[in-house]
Design a protein around this motif. Structure first.
Motif, PDB file in Angstrom:
ATOM      1  N   VAL A  67      36.941  48.429  -2.295  1.00 22.42           N
ATOM      2  CA  VAL A  67      36.165  47.559  -2.276  1.00 22.42           C
ATOM      3  C   VAL A  67      35.623  46.086  -2.910  1.00 22.42           C
ATOM      4  O   VAL A  67      35.788  45.687  -4.061  1.00 22.42           O
ATOM      5  CB  VAL A  67      34.578  48.195  -2.531  1.00 22.42           C
ATOM      6  N   SER A  68      36.102  45.643  -1.737  1.00 22.68           N
ATOM      7  CA  SER A  68      36.377  43.832  -2.367  1.00 22.68           C
ATOM      8  C   SER A  68      35.139  42.736  -1.633  1.00 22.68           C
ATOM      9  O   SER A  68      34.708  43.402  -0.606  1.00 22.68           O
ATOM     10  CB  SER A  68      37.680  43.652  -1.090  1.00 22.68           C
ATOM     11  N   LEU A  69      34.816  42.610  -2.731  1.00 26.29           N
ATOM     12  CA  LEU A  69      32.865  41.669  -2.908  1.00 26.29           C
ATOM     13  C   LEU A  69      33.956  40.131  -2.655  1.00 26.29           C
ATOM     14  O   LEU A  69      34.464  39.801  -3.481  1.00 26.29           O
ATOM     15  CB  LEU A  69      32.777  41.480  -4.137  1.00 26.29           C
ATOM     16  N   LEU A  70      33.748  39.798  -1.632  1.00 25.68           N
ATOM     17  CA  LEU A  70      34.256  38.376  -0.653  1.00 25.68           C
ATOM     18  C   LEU A  70      32.765  37.283  -1.216  1.00 25.68           C
ATOM     19  O   LEU A  70      32.358  37.260  -0.157  1.00 25.68           O
ATOM     20  CB  LEU A  70      34.611  38.151   0.263  1.00 25.68           C
ATOM     21  N   PRO A  71      32.465  37.054  -1.719  1.00 27.91           N
ATOM     22  CA  PRO A  71      31.077  35.897  -2.256  1.00 27.91           C
ATOM     23  C   PRO A  71      31.500  34.310  -1.411  1.00 27.91           C
ATOM     24  O   PRO A  71      31.969  33.938  -0.914  1.00 27.91           O
ATOM     25  CB  PRO A  71      31.017  35.204  -3.804  1.00 27.91           C
ATOM     26  N   TYR A  72      30.128  34.502  -1.435  1.00 27.56           N
ATOM     27  CA  TYR A  72      29.608  33.234  -0.240  1.00 27.56           C
ATOM     28  C   TYR A  72      30.407  32.442  -0.790  1.00 27.56           C
ATOM     29  O   TYR A  72      30.353  32.463  -2.325  1.00 27.56           O
ATOM     30  CB  TYR A  72      28.607  33.509   0.554  1.00 27.56           C
TER      31      TYR A  72
END
Length: 118
Positions: A67-72
């Motif tokens: 799971v890749s969390l792509l920060p705003y």
């Protein structure tokens, strides 16, 4: 797969399209195939514990490899301005590193490998 929100109504409100096809497709991928879930994290939109728990359960069910969390970030704000379009997220602040680490730990608690930003 990019998962913007697990709730079909909220996904449609934000993107103009339902997420039903995306979720159906991800559910049909054979278990032996590698699947990554990418989550563009938008503060106040999809970073709630409830939404992240649903996403994490989906990831566990399908055997997601990562799971890749792509920060705003605010990079699009200037582009919208140059195009003469209204940027609906103007003024929104990117999540803090501490908040990102909390989210990473929460998603990882479902037994999923989690990265931030990739």
């Amino acid at each position: 797969y990019d998962i913007k929100h697990m709730d079909p109504a909220l996904h449609k409100k934000a993107t103009g399209k339902s997420n039903r096809l995306i979720l159906n497709n991800v559910g049909m991928v054979p278990r032996q195939k590698k699947v990554w879930l990418r989550v563009p994290l938008i503060p106040g939109f999809n970073d709630s514990e409830e939404n992240l728990a649903k996403l994490s359960k989906l990831g566990r069910e399908i055997g997601a490899e990562k799971v890749s969390l792509l920060p705003y970030h605010k990079l699009a704000e200037e582009k919208y301005k140059q195009m003469g379009r209204q940027y609906t997220l103007a003024g929104l602040k990117p999540p803090s590193q501490e908040h990102l680490q909390q989210i990473q730990k929460f998603v990882a608690s479902f037994g999923l490998p989690v990265t931030i930003g990739s």
